[in-house]
Write a protein that holds these residues in place. Structure first.
Motif, PDB file in Angstrom:
ATOM      1  N   LEU A 121      -3.083  21.940   9.723  1.00  0.00           N
ATOM      2  CA  LEU A 121      -2.088  21.063   9.098  1.00  0.00           C
ATOM      3  C   LEU A 121      -2.795  20.059   8.209  1.00  0.00           C
ATOM      4  O   LEU A 121      -3.714  19.359   8.650  1.00  0.00           O
ATOM      5  CB  LEU A 121      -1.265  20.353  10.175  1.00  0.00           C
ATOM      6  CG  LEU A 121      -0.089  19.494   9.687  1.00  0.00           C
ATOM      7  CD1 LEU A 121       1.039  19.502  10.714  1.00  0.00           C
ATOM      8  CD2 LEU A 121      -0.521  18.046   9.434  1.00  0.00           C
ATOM      9  N   ASN A 122      -2.375  19.995   6.960  1.00  0.00           N
ATOM     10  CA  ASN A 122      -2.900  19.031   5.990  1.00  0.00           C
ATOM     11  C   ASN A 122      -1.779  18.115   5.527  1.00  0.00           C
ATOM     12  O   ASN A 122      -0.674  18.580   5.250  1.00  0.00           O
ATOM     13  CB  ASN A 122      -3.504  19.741   4.772  1.00  0.00           C
ATOM     14  CG  ASN A 122      -4.746  20.535   5.126  1.00  0.00           C
ATOM     15  OD1 ASN A 122      -5.540  20.109   5.943  1.00  0.00           O
ATOM     16  ND2 ASN A 122      -4.893  21.693   4.517  1.00  0.00           N
ATOM     17  N   THR A 123      -2.065  16.822   5.433  1.00  0.00           N
ATOM     18  CA  THR A 123      -1.103  15.891   4.848  1.00  0.00           C
ATOM     19  C   THR A 123      -1.334  15.859   3.341  1.00  0.00           C
ATOM     20  O   THR A 123      -2.418  15.537   2.870  1.00  0.00           O
ATOM     21  CB  THR A 123      -1.278  14.484   5.440  1.00  0.00           C
ATOM     22  OG1 THR A 123      -2.651  14.088   5.341  1.00  0.00           O
ATOM     23  CG2 THR A 123      -0.876  14.469   6.907  1.00  0.00           C
ATOM     24  N   LEU A 124      -0.301  16.193   2.578  1.00  0.00           N
ATOM     25  CA  LEU A 124      -0.425  16.276   1.125  1.00  0.00           C
ATOM     26  C   LEU A 124      -0.078  14.962   0.438  1.00  0.00           C
ATOM     27  O   LEU A 124      -0.742  14.563  -0.526  1.00  0.00           O
ATOM     28  CB  LEU A 124       0.475  17.389   0.584  1.00  0.00           C
ATOM     29  CG  LEU A 124       0.211  18.802   1.112  1.00  0.00           C
ATOM     30  CD1 LEU A 124       1.187  19.781   0.476  1.00  0.00           C
ATOM     31  CD2 LEU A 124      -1.223  19.216   0.828  1.00  0.00           C
ATOM     32  N   SER A 125       0.964  14.298   0.903  1.00  0.00           N
ATOM     33  CA  SER A 125       1.388  13.049   0.267  1.00  0.00           C
ATOM     34  C   SER A 125       2.194  12.241   1.268  1.00  0.00           C
ATOM     35  O   SER A 125       2.698  12.779   2.265  1.00  0.00           O
ATOM     36  CB  SER A 125       2.217  13.317  -0.994  1.00  0.00           C
ATOM     37  OG  SER A 125       3.429  13.969  -0.654  1.00  0.00           O
ATOM     38  N   ALA A 126       2.317  10.950   0.985  1.00  0.00           N
ATOM     39  CA  ALA A 126       3.110  10.071   1.841  1.00  0.00           C
ATOM     40  C   ALA A 126       3.628   8.911   1.006  1.00  0.00           C
ATOM     41  O   ALA A 126       2.945   8.417   0.102  1.00  0.00           O
ATOM     42  CB  ALA A 126       2.284   9.553   3.013  1.00  0.00           C
ATOM     43  N   SER A 127       4.853   8.481   1.312  1.00  0.00           N
ATOM     44  CA  SER A 127       5.444   7.339   0.610  1.00  0.00           C
ATOM     45  C   SER A 127       6.253   6.514   1.599  1.00  0.00           C
ATOM     46  O   SER A 127       6.776   7.046   2.589  1.00  0.00           O
ATOM     47  CB  SER A 127       6.321   7.803  -0.553  1.00  0.00           C
ATOM     48  OG  SER A 127       7.409   8.595  -0.080  1.00  0.00           O
ATOM     49  N   TYR A 128       6.362   5.213   1.299  1.00  0.00           N
ATOM     50  CA  TYR A 128       7.110   4.283   2.145  1.00  0.00           C
ATOM     51  C   TYR A 128       8.133   3.571   1.267  1.00  0.00           C
ATOM     52  O   TYR A 128       7.816   3.190   0.132  1.00  0.00           O
ATOM     53  CB  TYR A 128       6.149   3.286   2.790  1.00  0.00           C
ATOM     54  CG  TYR A 128       6.774   2.374   3.808  1.00  0.00           C
ATOM     55  CD1 TYR A 128       7.311   2.876   4.983  1.00  0.00           C
ATOM     56  CD2 TYR A 128       6.817   0.991   3.603  1.00  0.00           C
ATOM     57  CE1 TYR A 128       7.875   2.043   5.931  1.00  0.00           C
ATOM     58  CE2 TYR A 128       7.372   0.145   4.545  1.00  0.00           C
ATOM     59  CZ  TYR A 128       7.905   0.673   5.702  1.00  0.00           C
ATOM     60  OH  TYR A 128       8.476  -0.156   6.641  1.00  0.00           O
ATOM     61  N   ASP A 129       9.347   3.367   1.763  1.00  0.00           N
ATOM     62  CA  ASP A 129      10.456   2.949   0.897  1.00  0.00           C
ATOM     63  C   ASP A 129      10.822   1.464   1.014  1.00  0.00           C
ATOM     64  O   ASP A 129      11.935   1.079   0.669  1.00  0.00           O
ATOM     65  CB  ASP A 129      11.695   3.798   1.187  1.00  0.00           C
ATOM     66  CG  ASP A 129      12.262   3.579   2.582  1.00  0.00           C
ATOM     67  OD1 ASP A 129      11.562   2.950   3.405  1.00  0.00           O
ATOM     68  OD2 ASP A 129      13.392   4.030   2.849  1.00  0.00           O
ATOM     69  N   ARG A 130       9.918   0.633   1.494  1.00  0.00           N
ATOM     70  CA  ARG A 130      10.215  -0.797   1.594  1.00  0.00           C
ATOM     71  C   ARG A 130       9.157  -1.619   0.866  1.00  0.00           C
ATOM     72  O   ARG A 130       8.003  -1.220   0.744  1.00  0.00           O
ATOM     73  CB  ARG A 130      10.297  -1.244   3.061  1.00  0.00           C
ATOM     74  CG  ARG A 130      11.531  -0.723   3.787  1.00  0.00           C
ATOM     75  CD  ARG A 130      12.790  -1.331   3.191  1.00  0.00           C
ATOM     76  NE  ARG A 130      14.002  -0.855   3.853  1.00  0.00           N
ATOM     77  CZ  ARG A 130      14.719   0.173   3.435  1.00  0.00           C
ATOM     78  NH1 ARG A 130      14.338   0.849   2.362  1.00  0.00           N
ATOM     79  NH2 ARG A 130      15.830   0.532   4.068  1.00  0.00           N
ATOM     80  N   GLU A 131       9.592  -2.809   0.377  1.00  0.00           N
ATOM     81  CA  GLU A 131       8.669  -3.718  -0.296  1.00  0.00           C
ATOM     82  C   GLU A 131       7.789  -4.398   0.735  1.00  0.00           C
ATOM     83  O   GLU A 131       8.236  -4.751   1.833  1.00  0.00           O
ATOM     84  CB  GLU A 131       9.443  -4.756  -1.095  1.00  0.00           C
ATOM     85  CG  GLU A 131       8.562  -5.653  -1.962  1.00  0.00           C
ATOM     86  CD  GLU A 131       9.386  -6.633  -2.790  1.00  0.00           C
ATOM     87  OE1 GLU A 131       8.772  -7.442  -3.513  1.00  0.00           O
ATOM     88  OE2 GLU A 131      10.638  -6.588  -2.694  1.00  0.00           O
ATOM     89  N   LEU A 132       6.521  -4.580   0.378  1.00  0.00           N
ATOM     90  CA  LEU A 132       5.529  -5.113   1.314  1.00  0.00           C
ATOM     91  C   LEU A 132       5.098  -6.514   0.905  1.00  0.00           C
ATOM     92  O   LEU A 132       5.168  -6.903  -0.266  1.00  0.00           O
ATOM     93  CB  LEU A 132       4.305  -4.203   1.368  1.00  0.00           C
ATOM     94  CG  LEU A 132       4.561  -2.740   1.748  1.00  0.00           C
ATOM     95  CD1 LEU A 132       3.291  -1.928   1.635  1.00  0.00           C
ATOM     96  CD2 LEU A 132       5.138  -2.649   3.150  1.00  0.00           C
ATOM     97  N   ASP A 133       4.633  -7.297   1.892  1.00  0.00           N
ATOM     98  CA  ASP A 133       4.101  -8.635   1.619  1.00  0.00           C
ATOM     99  C   ASP A 133       2.599  -8.521   1.347  1.00  0.00           C
ATOM    100  O   ASP A 133       1.767  -8.941   2.149  1.00  0.00           O
ATOM    101  CB  ASP A 133       4.373  -9.582   2.798  1.00  0.00           C
ATOM    102  CG  ASP A 133       3.755  -9.062   4.092  1.00  0.00           C
ATOM    103  OD1 ASP A 133       3.370  -7.872   4.137  1.00  0.00           O
ATOM    104  OD2 ASP A 133       3.647  -9.843   5.051  1.00  0.00           O
ATOM    105  N   ILE A 134       2.291  -8.015   0.181  1.00  0.00           N
ATOM    106  CA  ILE A 134       0.893  -7.749  -0.156  1.00  0.00           C
ATOM    107  C   ILE A 134       0.152  -9.045  -0.471  1.00  0.00           C
ATOM    108  O   ILE A 134      -0.994  -9.234  -0.076  1.00  0.00           O
ATOM    109  CB  ILE A 134       0.817  -6.776  -1.352  1.00  0.00           C
ATOM    110  CG1 ILE A 134       1.428  -5.427  -0.958  1.00  0.00           C
ATOM    111  CG2 ILE A 134      -0.619  -6.581  -1.792  1.00  0.00           C
ATOM    112  CD1 ILE A 134       1.474  -4.423  -2.080  1.00  0.00           C
ATOM    113  N   ASN A 135       0.788  -9.967  -1.171  1.00  0.00           N
ATOM    114  CA  ASN A 135       0.135 -11.211  -1.587  1.00  0.00           C
ATOM    115  C   ASN A 135      -1.128 -10.901  -2.376  1.00  0.00           C
ATOM    116  O   ASN A 135      -1.127 -10.111  -3.292  1.00  0.00           O
ATOM    117  CB  ASN A 135      -0.155 -12.112  -0.388  1.00  0.00           C
ATOM    118  CG  ASN A 135       1.128 -12.564   0.290  1.00  0.00           C
ATOM    119  OD1 ASN A 135       2.150 -12.758  -0.373  1.00  0.00           O
ATOM    120  ND2 ASN A 135       1.099 -12.691   1.606  1.00  0.00           N
ATOM    121  N   SER A 136      -2.245 -11.516  -1.985  1.00  0.00           N
ATOM    122  CA  SER A 136      -3.497 -11.308  -2.720  1.00  0.00           C
ATOM    123  C   SER A 136      -4.305 -10.138  -2.165  1.00  0.00           C
ATOM    124  O   SER A 136      -5.366  -9.809  -2.698  1.00  0.00           O
ATOM    125  CB  SER A 136      -4.348 -12.581  -2.677  1.00  0.00           C
ATOM    126  OG  SER A 136      -4.673 -12.910  -1.331  1.00  0.00           O
TER     127      SER A 136
END
Length: 208
Positions: A121-136
């Motif tokens: 099993l290989n993971t080809l891609s992944a995405s997340y659908d919420r905005e993140l508190d990335i800041n700096s």
């Protein structure tokens, strides 16, 4: 006294023909190396073909044509494999997992229940659908597959980041490629001593 010697080759062929005619007339089939043929012609043992064997004329595939493969199963039987059939066997499988409402943006351990002894099993891609508190803190999605207790597991996360709104329920969409180990050659592991360096090269290529 005049003696008559018949053509020995003609006599031999006549004997062979007369002996094989009853065999060809059997409805059970003809066996070579076996007295109980299961089909019209069964060869129990190796067979060597000196020249080519033509099955039929194979035309080039067009865009709308489907392709069919021949595979050998564990019982040494040849089977037809139609990869266009979504419910049948295939050379590889594309499986998308939608993981709802994880802890913030973190999927620590998702068990796919896919047998690691039979499949890769290989993971080809992944995405997340919420905005993140990335800041700096710059961050990119991290996702991978690993083996645990005989099955394939998936982990996914945005390191150093969380949902901007902690009350929101996010979703990870992870695309995987799964294929049987019978379709790949397993070379095992190659240990490499990095010697506290950031660059290194293999001693020899594992395939050339």
């Amino acid at each position: 006294m005049k003696h008559f010697y018949p053509n020995l080759q003609l006599v031999a062929f006549t004997i062979f023909f007369l002996s094989i005619v009853p065999v060809l007339g059997q409805t059970t089939g003809v066996g070579i190396g076996t007295t109980n043929p299961r089909v019209k012609l069964e060869v129990a043992g190796d067979a060597r073909v000196q020249n080519t064997v033509t099955i039929s004329t194979i035309n080039d595939l067009k865009d709308d044509d489907t392709s069919t493969f021949l595979i050998q199963d564990g019982n040494s039987k040849i089977k037809s494999l139609d990869v266009s059939n979504p419910t049948g066997a295939a050379l590889g499988y594309i499986q998308i997992y939608e993981l709802y409402d994880p802890q913030e943006d973190w999927v620590f351990d998702f068990d796919t229940r896919v047998d690691a002894n039979e499949f890769v099993l290989n993971t080809l891609s992944a995405s997340y659908d919420r905005e993140l508190d990335i800041n700096s803190n710059a961050t990119i999605p991290f996702y991978s597959a690993f083996i645990k207790d005989g099955t394939w597991h998936i982990t996914a996360d945005f390191p150093a980041a969380n949902n901007l709104n902690p009350n929101e329920k996010g979703t990870w969409t992870i695309t995987t490629l799964i294929y049987s180990k019978d379709l790949s050659k397993q070379f095992g592991r190659i240990p490499v001593a990095m010697e506290e360096a950031s660059t290194q090269s293999a001693t020899n290529p594992f395939i050339d």
